[in-house]
Design a protein around this motif. Structure first.
Motif, PDB file in Angstrom:
ATOM      1  N   UNK A  86       3.324  -5.382  -6.150  1.00  0.00           N
ATOM      2  CA  UNK A  86       2.264  -4.672  -6.618  1.00  0.00           C
ATOM      3  C   UNK A  86       2.231  -3.299  -5.689  1.00  0.00           C
ATOM      4  N   UNK A  87       2.296  -2.325  -6.308  1.00  0.00           N
ATOM      5  CA  UNK A  87       2.258  -1.111  -5.563  1.00  0.00           C
ATOM      6  C   UNK A  87       0.758  -0.541  -5.704  1.00  0.00           C
ATOM      7  N   UNK A  88      -0.036  -0.310  -4.799  1.00  0.00           N
ATOM      8  CA  UNK A  88      -1.226   0.154  -5.080  1.00  0.00           C
ATOM      9  C   UNK A  88      -1.840   0.977  -3.966  1.00  0.00           C
ATOM     10  N   UNK A  89      -3.079   1.275  -4.458  1.00  0.00           N
ATOM     11  CA  UNK A  89      -3.813   2.412  -3.512  1.00  0.00           C
ATOM     12  C   UNK A  89      -5.151   1.794  -3.380  1.00  0.00           C
ATOM     13  N   UNK A 147      -6.170  -0.629  -6.474  1.00  0.00           N
ATOM     14  CA  UNK A 147      -5.579  -0.228  -7.736  1.00  0.00           C
ATOM     15  C   UNK A 147      -4.274  -0.144  -7.758  1.00  0.00           C
ATOM     16  N   UNK A 190       1.823   1.094  -9.564  1.00  0.00           N
ATOM     17  CA  UNK A 190       3.094   0.350  -9.981  1.00  0.00           C
ATOM     18  C   UNK A 190       3.423  -1.148  -9.559  1.00  0.00           C
ATOM     19  N   UNK A 202       0.773  -1.065  -0.007  1.00  0.00           N
ATOM     20  CA  UNK A 202       0.002  -0.150  -0.025  1.00  0.00           C
ATOM     21  C   UNK A 202       0.779   1.101  -0.083  1.00  0.00           C
ATOM     22  N   UNK A 203       0.832   2.131  -1.042  1.00  0.00           N
ATOM     23  CA  UNK A 203       1.854   3.021  -1.105  1.00  0.00           C
ATOM     24  C   UNK A 203       1.586   4.112  -0.125  1.00  0.00           C
TER      25      UNK A 203
END
Lengths: 137, 137
Positions: free
Chosen positions: A131-134, B123, B126, A95-96
């Motif tokens: 995976x870097x996600x929001x 979502x 990256x 989670x970025x």
DNA sequence: ATGCAAATGCGACTTATTCTCATTAAGACT
DNA sequence: AGTCTTAATGAGAATAAGTCGCATTTGCAT
């Protein structure tokens, strides 16, 4: 009484000494559900024995990695973070916004990776899928 | 004569100044088929103009990344390595013996990633997919 | 041509990690 | 239980990658 945890046995079997700092670090890792970095492990260790030095944390993480007891992850930018290696293989979604780590697995992706590498003439030794996600609202 | 390369135009369009160091760094990136790190770019730049400082390389790589002209990769352990961003998206297979980088794409993996993230409520902003392999004999 | 803000060069600083080396302490062997 | 050997530790210095502060330079709009 010879109450060694699986990790402790792993250390001994590798011909290494089961020292006080190592016991403490292993205990911390067993109790950690998260993916702490060296500084974080150092802080948790200090609560149990303030004499432990940061250098020992780094050294211990290295030997634990070599004996296969822990896995090291170098996520985007930050310091290396660790987790026990006894669990099933999985990848990470970070989670970025919070740095929180969600684990997931995808046998289909694993298989596709293998096939791609093979096609390129390579045998996979290791891989990283992050995976870097929001969080979606 | 207004012979600006695409990268040079990208810099100007971002409202940035097209300075001598930037021209040189852009030229190096255009000519690089590999994935150099900051130190490597610094060395190549020094051959064209010895006055360029390492700090400028880092600063320039950061602005180039922000304008979307280059991509930054932090492969296992080592320093960040860069490549032009104008090409199609691709992932990397790193030869653990030589450090060589082989590029590949897999739309199916991409799609699986998206689906996994979505399922977890995220979502993707990256992602990193790196295979570390050894050449098969 | 000129002025001003953006960019540079340089060195100091930070962060993450490793190294050195004198001291301590596991654990093998009495 | 006492001793010995050597691995492991603690403390701090050293290194590597990258960033920052600030005085100076330089693009480029006027």
């Amino acid at each position: 009484m010879n109450e060694l945890s699986r990790y402790e046995r792993q250390i001994k079997q590798a011909g290494l000494r089961l020292t006080a700092p190592r016991r403490i670090i292993l205990r911390i890792l067993e109790q950690s559900g998260d993916h702490p970095d060296a500084a974080e492990i150092f802080q948790r260790a200090a609560k149990m024995d303030a004499r432990i030095s940061l250098a020992t944390i780094y050294r211990t993480m290295k030997v634990l990695e070599e004996t296969g007891a822990v896995e090291r992850h170098a996520f985007q930018g930050g310091p290396a973070r660790f987790e026990q290696a006894d669990r099933e293989h999985h990848d990470h979604l970070i989670d970025i916004e919070t740095g929180a780590v969600v684990e997931f697995t995808s046998p289909r992706i694993e298989e596709l990776q293998r096939a791609i590498a093979e096609e390129l003439g390579y045998e996979i030794v290791d891989h990283r899928l992050e995976l870097y996600g929001r969080k979606m609202t």
